[in-house]
Each structure stands twice: as structure tokens, then as C-alpha cells.
Scaffold this motif. Structure first.
Motif, short mmCIF file in Angstrom:
data_model
loop_
_atom_site.label_atom_id
_atom_site.label_comp_id
_atom_site.label_asym_id
_atom_site.label_seq_id
_atom_site.Cartn_x
_atom_site.Cartn_y
_atom_site.Cartn_z
N UNK A 125 -6.47 9.76 -0.97
CA UNK A 125 -5.27 9.29 -0.29
C UNK A 125 -5.49 9.16 1.20
N UNK A 126 -6.12 10.17 1.79
CA UNK A 126 -6.35 10.12 3.23
C UNK A 126 -7.39 9.07 3.60
N UNK A 127 -8.40 8.86 2.75
CA UNK A 127 -9.39 7.82 3.02
C UNK A 127 -8.77 6.43 2.93
N UNK A 128 -7.91 6.22 1.94
CA UNK A 128 -7.21 4.94 1.85
C UNK A 128 -6.29 4.74 3.05
N UNK B 104 2.28 9.26 1.16
CA UNK B 104 1.15 8.52 1.72
C UNK B 104 0.80 7.29 0.89
N UNK B 105 0.93 7.36 -0.43
CA UNK B 105 0.61 6.21 -1.27
C UNK B 105 1.76 5.21 -1.35
N UNK B 106 2.96 5.63 -1.00
CA UNK B 106 4.09 4.70 -0.98
C UNK B 106 3.86 3.60 0.05
N UNK B 107 3.17 3.94 1.13
CA UNK B 107 2.89 2.93 2.16
C UNK B 107 2.04 1.80 1.60
N UNK B 108 1.00 2.14 0.83
CA UNK B 108 0.14 1.11 0.26
C UNK B 108 0.90 0.24 -0.74
N UNK B 109 1.74 0.86 -1.55
CA UNK B 109 2.50 0.11 -2.54
C UNK B 109 3.52 -0.82 -1.88
#
Length: 376
Positions: free
Chosen positions: A31-34, A243-248
Motif C-alpha cells: 500500500x505504501x509503495x503504491x 490509502x487504497x481508496x485514493x487509487x480507486x
């Protein structure tokens, strides 16, 4: 240098979480790398290569603390390795644009699962029986595939499934999942090496994550005994979701004030999950304290009459024994020995003394006397 130091701290924190929960090293690191802009395949490949070292150190530490069930490790590791190799090959074959939403969706789903899972009371009792291969093999296959394609997921899939089964102690679930992940990480790294080549691995990132994980591995194996997994799981789940909501949202083209509303709703859900986790943890501790107090206040069972001590039994008076003829000054009767008289005094039955005169039956002796008298 500052970036590598941050990555080392990320690896340390991720391994502390993973060693305490049995999950979330890959989720946290990926997650942090993405979030830092690393390509999904490269992020997953680097994390899995670092996990070879961290899971080896974690497995040894858990083994030394007695947290490993080698039977479960043997039956879940090989299917997990097959699934991880297949997942790494699949992720390497698709483009970065297609892989980023896929990986973020998997991580978001697993983070939401952590929120729900640890906001409820954890199962404390164990069911009877042993885990069978027909349950462990499919579980390892699915968990390995999700782990390689999502950059993490071995722990979030395998650990809750083993905990819900109720057939293993929580500490042994965590130790066995961490130990078997060594084989899974190795198989995924081979798959990424074949699909991406050596350029797919970010070696400085791998080294930083590995150093942080190696430092934290023995500490995490000890913390698993004292850290409340209830609260830690809810906290980490919220971090992964946000953190992954941002990518989605970026992949879905959501803009304007909508992302702010989504983040606000996710933040409220996170706070609610933490509150529920704290409440469940307090209820569990209160119930445990009540049980311990009840056991401590229970009086010991009274002794049965048969187990009463000889000292408590009433004294039994000995029956009077008449003196033997020898003690009374009387001569012993004919045919009675002094030893028999002494034996009668002591209450014992004397053994018959066989002599030449008494060696034949009395009837035979009487008949012989009658025959002698008739002849006389």
C-alpha cells in the motif's frame, strides 16, 4: 538515503503488525509503495522478495517460542506456493494501468475485512478435531493467488479462516501462517523473476524492507503473546482502506467534492470500528476476569469418608484376649504346643504342626485302636 530510511521503518512497522496479527506485512508495504508511485508488479515483486528474509526470520522466532504447528505448515505451504506462482505470472502479464485498480481493489477489500473482523469479539474457545487437507489445500491455493496479485493477502485470507475454524490456538495460527509464508514468498518471487526479469525488483527497496523486517521479526514473535490483536487489527484495517481508496477514486475518475465525502465516511467507519474493537476487548477481559474470580472463590471439594485420615477415625478398643495356659501357670494341654498358645494369644491362626502321630486321619487311628482291643 532518507527514502530508504523511511522504507526501513515501514518494513519494521509492517513486520511488527504481521508478527502480532499473522497478516498485513504485504498489505502495509504494498500500500505504501503504491502510494509512493511504484508500479504494481514491481511493488508486489519487491515486497515478496523482501518477505523471503522476513518470513524466514519470523518462522525461526515463532518456532523458538513454540508458536508453529508443522503439520498445518506442511499442508498449506505447497498449495500456497502454487497459487502464488500463478498469481505472480498473471500480474506480470497485464499492464500497469490495468494492474493498479485490480491491486488496489484487492487491498481495499482485505482492509475492510480487517475492520469488520476485528470490530467483533474474537473466538476464544477451540473446537474438537484437527484441520484436514481438504480444507487447508484450497485455502492455501486461494490465499497464495490473492497474495501475489494483490501484493499481500496471504495472512488476511489464511489467518481468519484458521481462526474461525476454532481448531488451533491463536498464537499457533499466527506462527504457522507466518512460517508457511516463506515458501509462498519464494514461489511468488520465482514467478515475478520469470515474468519481469531482474529489472522488476527494486533492490534498494527490497534491502530497506528486509532490514526493517529482520529487526522486528523476533520482537513480533514475542509481542504476539501480549499485544491485543483486537485493537491492532482494526487500526491497520483502517489505514489500508483509506490509502487504497485514493487509487480507486483516481481510477474511477471521481473528482470534485466527492472524494472528500468518501474519505469522511471511511474515516467515520474507521472510528466506529475502533470503538467497537475496544468495547469487544473490554467485554472479553471482563468475562475472563469474572470466570477467574469464580474459580478462585469456589471452595475445594470436601474429602470423602473413605479418604478420611486415620487420626480422625474413632479409636477401636481391642478385644480382651485370655491368657495362655503357660502364662496362667497351667501346663499345656496334650497335643498343644506352646507356640500355638502364643499364637492364640496374638489373635493369629497357627499353622497345623504335622507330626508322626497326627499325619494320618483320626478315623484311621480309632479303627486301629478298636482292632487292637478286640484282639486283646
Amino acid at each position: 538515503m532518507r527514502k530508504l530510511l523511511v522504507l526501513a521503518l515501514v518494513g519494521l512497522a509492517a513486520q511488527l503488525v504481521d508478527g502480532s496479527l499473522g497478516m498485513a506485512y504485504g498489505l502495509t508495504s504494498s500500500t505504501l509503495l503504491l502510494f509512493a508511485g511504484v508500479a504494481p508488479a514491481a511493488a508486489s515483486a519487491s515486497v515478496h522478495l523482501a518477505e523471503i528474509g522476513t518470513t524466514l526470520a519470523a518462522g525461526v522466532s515463532h518456532w523458538r517460542f513454540g508458536n508453529v504447528d508443522w503439520r498445518v505448515v506442511g499442508r498449506i505451504a505447497l498449495p500456497g506456493a502454487i497459487g502464488a506462482f500463478a498469481g505472480a505470472t498473471f500480474l506480470s502479464s497485464i499492464s500497469t494501468e490495468a494492474a493498479a485498480p485490480w491491486m488496489a481493489a484487492i487491498l481495499f477489500t482485505l482492509g475492510a475485512y480487517l475492520l469488520v473482523r476485528f470490530s467483533r469479539p474474537l473466538r476464544a474457545t477451540r473446537a474438537a478435531g484437527r484441520l484436514r487437507s481438504r480444507f487447508l489445500a484450497p485455502l492455501g491455493l486461494v490465499a497464495g493467488f490473492v497474495d501475489a496479485t494483490g501484493g499481500g493477502g496471504w495472512g488476511p485470507v489464511a489467518t481468519p479462516a484458521l481462526l474461525v475454524s476454532g481448531r488451533m490456538e491463536p498464537r499457533k495460527v499466527i506462527g504457522s501462517v507466518d512460517t508457511s509464508e516463506f515458501v509462498v514468498a519464494g514461489a511468488a518471487s520465482v514467478g515475478f523473476l520469470i515474468g519481469l526479469g531482474t529489472e522488476g525488483f527494486l533492490l534498494p527497496t527490497v534491502a530497506a524492507l528486509l532490514i526493517g523486517g529482520l529487526i522486528a521479526a523476533p520482537i513480533a514473535a514475542w509481542l504476539v503473546r501480549i499485544v491485543p490483536a483486537q485493537l491492532l487489527g482494526a487500526v491497520i484495517g483502517g489505514v489500508i482502506v483509506l490509502t487504497n481508496a485514493r487509487t480507486l477514486l483516481s481510477a474511477g475518475g471521481v473528482s470534485g467534492s466527492a472524494p472528500v465525502v468518501v474519505y469522511a465516511l471511511l474515516g467515520v467507519a474507521w472510528v466506529v470500528a475502533i470503538v467497537l474493537a475496544v468495547r469487544a476487548l473490554r467485554c472479553t477481559r471482563r468475562a475472563r476476569a469474572t470466570v477467574e474470580a469464580a474459580l478462585a472463590s469456589t471452595p475445594p471439594a470436601s474429602a470423602s469418608p473413605a479418604s478420611a485420615s486415620p487420626a480422625s477415625a474413632p479409636p477401636v478398643e481391642a478385644a480382651p484376649v485370655s491368657a495362655s495356659p503357660a502364662e496362667a501357670g497351667e501346663p499345656a494341654r496334650p497335643g498343644e504346643s506352646v507356640g500355638s498358645a502364643e499364637a492364640a494369644k496374638s489373635g493369629q491362626v497357627p499353622e497345623p504342626v504335622v507330626t508322626a502321630e497326627t499325619s494320618e486321619p483320626a478315623e484311621a487311628a480309632e479303627s486301629r485302636k478298636l482292632a487292637a482291643a478286640v484282639e486283646g
